[in-house]
Design an enzyme around this catalytic site. Structure first.
Site, PDB file in Angstrom:
ATOM      1  N   GLU A 261     -34.905  66.645  60.432  1.00 29.61           N
ATOM      2  CA  GLU A 261     -36.010  67.326  61.091  1.00 29.61           C
ATOM      3  C   GLU A 261     -36.849  67.998  60.013  1.00 29.61           C
ATOM      4  O   GLU A 261     -36.310  68.521  59.025  1.00 29.61           O
ATOM      5  CB  GLU A 261     -35.497  68.387  62.072  1.00 29.61           C
ATOM      6  CG  GLU A 261     -36.647  69.222  62.637  1.00 29.61           C
ATOM      7  CD  GLU A 261     -36.298  70.031  63.873  1.00 29.61           C
ATOM      8  OE1 GLU A 261     -35.119  70.392  64.028  1.00 29.61           O
ATOM      9  OE2 GLU A 261     -37.207  70.303  64.667  1.00 29.61           O
TER      10      GLU A 261
ATOM     11  N   CYS B 199     -36.419  70.300  67.715  1.00 28.00           N
ATOM     12  CA  CYS B 199     -37.492  70.908  68.518  1.00 28.00           C
ATOM     13  C   CYS B 199     -38.863  70.359  68.152  1.00 28.00           C
ATOM     14  O   CYS B 199     -39.788  70.413  68.960  1.00 28.00           O
ATOM     15  CB  CYS B 199     -37.488  72.413  68.320  1.00 28.00           C
ATOM     16  SG  CYS B 199     -36.010  73.188  68.953  1.00 28.00           S
TER      17      CYS B 199
ATOM     18  N   ASN C  66     -35.306  66.092  73.511  1.00 29.04           N
ATOM     19  CA  ASN C  66     -34.386  66.861  72.661  1.00 29.04           C
ATOM     20  C   ASN C  66     -34.062  68.163  73.382  1.00 29.04           C
ATOM     21  O   ASN C  66     -34.974  68.844  73.836  1.00 29.04           O
ATOM     22  CB  ASN C  66     -35.049  67.201  71.325  1.00 29.04           C
ATOM     23  CG  ASN C  66     -34.222  68.175  70.497  1.00 29.04           C
ATOM     24  OD1 ASN C  66     -33.122  67.849  70.068  1.00 29.04           O
ATOM     25  ND2 ASN C  66     -34.741  69.383  70.300  1.00 29.04           N
ATOM     26  N   GLU C  67     -32.806  68.490  73.493  1.00 29.28           N
ATOM     27  CA  GLU C  67     -32.400  69.775  74.100  1.00 29.28           C
ATOM     28  C   GLU C  67     -33.176  70.084  75.374  1.00 29.28           C
ATOM     29  O   GLU C  67     -33.761  71.164  75.505  1.00 29.28           O
ATOM     30  CB  GLU C  67     -32.568  70.915  73.098  1.00 29.28           C
ATOM     31  CG  GLU C  67     -31.549  70.868  71.998  1.00 29.28           C
ATOM     32  CD  GLU C  67     -31.482  72.121  71.138  1.00 29.28           C
ATOM     33  OE1 GLU C  67     -32.377  72.990  71.246  1.00 29.28           O
ATOM     34  OE2 GLU C  67     -30.511  72.250  70.371  1.00 29.28           O
TER      35      GLU C  67
HETATM   36  O1  AHR Z   1     -31.672  72.236  63.895  1.00 23.13           O
HETATM   37  C1  AHR Z   1     -32.556  73.257  64.211  1.00 23.13           C
HETATM   38  C2  AHR Z   1     -32.905  73.270  65.683  1.00 23.13           C
HETATM   39  O2  AHR Z   1     -31.790  73.550  66.448  1.00 23.13           O
HETATM   40  C3  AHR Z   1     -33.396  71.973  66.242  1.00 23.13           C
HETATM   41  O3  AHR Z   1     -34.744  71.824  66.062  1.00 23.13           O
HETATM   42  C4  AHR Z   1     -33.094  72.097  67.703  1.00 23.13           C
HETATM   43  O4  AHR Z   1     -32.862  70.847  68.298  1.00 23.13           O
HETATM   44  C5  AHR Z   1     -31.921  73.029  67.747  1.00 23.13           C
HETATM   45  O5  AHR Z   1     -32.130  74.061  68.627  1.00 23.13           O
END
Ligand code: AHR
Length: 676
Positions: free
Chosen positions: A46, A240, A373-374
């Site tokens: 990321e 995120c 994601n999440e």
């Molecule tokens: O890894 C950091 C963050 O943690 C990522 O962006 C998210 O998916 C998680 O909350």
């Protein structure tokens, strides 16, 4: 003998016997169990902590296209410098006009600061490039200086070059510059002819020596560290960042492909998320885009796992009104289908052609796609449905990865899993950033969290989707750095992933990268400044598992400390003395690989009965142990302070089978290879 001395002798004998009594583990080497997925251990990327721009992506110029909201972020300007917006690249229309000041010695100049400065290696070659033109026609001269500080004399410049620019048409000009000496925080100074107006756009500087020598390339040392882990899967581009703080700033892969000059800038949510870690100059240039991600996967020999927006902006940060309505989802679904075409379609298909034009006519053969994601609850479940239907219809072989949300347990987590089962997702992406107690599954942690630690997956339903442990790391309570102790507990936990390889298909530690001057989140797996890098102890743990994942799980059990007649896994349960273990067979090399983690403060005697093997042998070992403080970690100055060390241990011949006896050091992770 007095009663006191007698009691003391008794106690000492008991202690010695306890120490001498090895923990006997039965390894059934003759019975290959569940296949370990080749994707089992991988990487999660990321753009957080300056992981892309300022990190893996080797570009040294920040705000190279003058597209930041403050167009001169990262630049000093002097003289007659004008920002214009009718440049040659429609998605990055800004450029800069450098005009003569009217005085020979009043130079018009711009100077870029890079990302926390520019790291230059003395004697290495750097490729400077710029798009330029002479708007009034004719010829002009552009000068490039690499400088260490503002007050250097001409011969103290690290390196310089001159470019002859000509004509009213925009053209790309390049020059190779070789700095005389190494500098961690250099600047790039660009100045024009004192008599002729010159326009400049997309000012760029890359090391010539990038990973695989690519021009739009990656930092060699960082890419090599990833390659050296032999990852099975590479998840990108987040996190995120996939979702965006709002939909407008979500990650849109289509903006990240094609010529780099025309990839539009995007905000990076990590520039403002934490008020205590504010980085107002953190944006995404998309120079490292989806093509480059796929290419890296090919380099590493691993499966690409792109994750896309499901039409929900970050649920943590938004109420329900911030998301795409159900009737607005089609463009998001199209993005998903088009991505599969970009990766796998023929070179004459619409998106396959974009890939082919970028130099890769053959498909990337992508097999997995993550959607969301999440995300959690009904807003996610109802949006995911049409994606699943569309992908299943058009690309039935693609495996869909759904998510169980940000929690590793609890109501929403369970609801997520139920929904993923109902929608028949192939895998569920679980995230857990949890403290030491979770990773060790202490009684308090079990009470608080429920299913955690190395036994977590033993009880999972074998008929539902597979597990993708997509983001995890042990976050020390009150100690959020990469210290030895937490990395060791990750190893303990990972023996549980390995034992449950029939249900766990992939697992990726997170986050991957962090610039020492620009992090927002820690711990992270690999750290760097502009010139150096170090691998955290967690990296070595990941590498030990990833490079030794074998092909099949082997049963490894011990007598239940609570009920000696029963055989149970070695997973740190009460009475197990802090021991964790797992074993695999590598059918290709014919090796049995056993991993033992000792989380206790005492060395532990172990006896591995290698059932199905006869005779003596020598086992190769690799041990991660540390005699210093458990809070110690690797650093830029001591990058190899804590690394695994090789060794050997004899395997003796017993009547029934080959037997390996050993003492595993306190707080250590030891791996054994025994040839069958
Ligand atoms: O890894 C950091 C963050 O943690 C990522 O962006 C998210 O998916 C998680 O909350």
């Amino acid at each position: 003998m007095s009663m006191k001395i007698f009691t003391c002798v008794l106690a000492m004998t008991a202690a010695l016997t306890a120490q001498a009594q090895p923990r006997v583990m039965e390894v059934k080497t003759q019975k290959a169990g569940a296949a370990v997925s080749p994707t089992m251990y991988g990487l999660f990327f990321e753009d957080i902590n300056y992981a892309a721009d300022g990190g893996l992506y080797a570009e040294l110029v920040k705000n190279r296209s003058f597209e930041f909201p403050n167009a001169f972020t990262g630049w000093d300007i002097s003289g007659r410098v004008e920002l214009r917006n009718d440049g040659p690249f429609d998605k990055n229309p800004h450029y800069v006009r450098l005009s003569p000041s009217g005085h020979r010695d009043k130079h018009t100049m711009i100077e870029n600061h890079g990302f926390f400065g520019m790291g230059l290696q003395g004697g290495e070659e750097y490729r400077f490039s710029v798009w330029a033109r002479v708007p009034d026609g004719g010829k002009a001269k552009l000068y490039v200086d690499l400088v260490e500080n503002a007050t250097m004399s001409d011969d103290q410049k690290l390196g310089n070059a001159g470019l002859d620019v000509s004509g009213k048409e925009w053209k790309k000009y390049t020059a190779i510059v070789k700095p005389k000496k190494t500098c961690e925080k250099a600047h790039l100074r660009l100045w024009g002819d004192s008599k002729v107006t010159t326009d400049v756009e997309h000012v760029s500087l890359f090391p010539v020596k990038t990973w695989k020598g690519r021009e739009n390339g990656m930092r060699e040392d960082l890419a090599r560290a990833l390659n050296d882990m032999k990852p099975g899967v590479f998840r990108f581009p987040g996190g995120c960042i996939v979702e965006g703080t709002d939909l407008a700033t979500r990650y849109q892969w289509k903006n990240t492909v094609g010529p780099v000059e025309n990839r539009p800038l995007n905000e990076n949510r990590w520039h403002y998320t934490f008020t205590h870690r504010y980085f107002p100059d953190y944006y995404q240039s998309y120079g490292l885009g989806f093509f480059e991600f796929f290419q890296l996967c090919e380099d590493f020999g691993c499966e690409p796992l792109p994750v896309l927006s499901v039409g929900l902006a970050c649920q943590f940060q938004n109420g329900l009104d911030a998301h795409a309505g159900m009737d607005e989802l089609q463009p998001y679904i199209d993005d998903c289908l088009d991505l599969i075409e970009f990766a796998n379609g023929p070179a004459d298909s619409k998106w396959g052609r974009v890939r082919a034009e970028m130099g890769h006519p053959e498909p990337f053969n992508m097999k997995y796609i993550g959607i969301g994601n999440e995300q959690w609850d009904t807003p996610y479940f109802e949006r995911l449905k049409p994606f699943v239907a569309a992908v299943r219809t058009k690309y039935p072989k693609i495996k869909i990865v759904g998510t169980s949300g940000p929690d590793s347990e609890g109501k929403m987590f369970e609801k997520g899993w139920e929904a993923m089962k109902t929608q028949k997702a192939d895998l569920v992406d679980e995230h857990f950033y949890r403290p030491e107690t979770w990773f060790l599954a202490t009684p308090e942690a079990k009470k608080k969290y429920g299913n955690c630690g190395a036994l977590r997956y033993d009880s999972y339903d074998r008929k539902g989707p597979k597990v993708f442990a997509g983001e995890y790391a042990c976050h020390g309570a009150g100690k959020k750095w990469n210290h030895y102790e937490t990395s060791l507990y990750e190893a303990a936990f990972m023996t549980g992933l390995e034992r449950n390889a029939d249900i766990v298909e992939m697992a990726t530690y997170a986050p991957l990268f962090a610039h020492v001057e620009g992090w927002q989140w820690r711990p992270d797996m690999i750290w760097y400044d502009n010139l150096r890098m170090f691998k955290s102890v967690s990296y070595y743990v990941q590498q030990m598992f990833a490079m030794n994942k074998g092909t099949n799980v082997l049963s490894l059990t011990t007598a239940d400390p609570q009920n000696g007649k029963k055989q149970v896994p070695v997973a740190g349960q009460e009475g197990m003395d802090g021991l964790y273990a797992s074993s695999v067979l590598d059918a290709e090399t014919g090796e049995v690989i056993v991993k033992v983690v000792n989380t206790s403060k005492q060395p532990k005697a172990v006896q591995l009965n290698l059932q199905g093997m006869k005779g003596e042998r020598t086992a190769q070992t690799l041990t991660l142990s540390w005699d210093g403080s458990m809070d110690d970690e690797n650093t830029l100055d001591q990058p190899e302070k804590i690394t695994p060390k090789p060794g050997i241990t004899p395997v003796t011949a017993d009547k029934k089978c080959s037997v390996l006896t050993d003492e595993v050091p306190a707080m250590s992770f030891r791996m054994y290879w025994v040839k069958k």
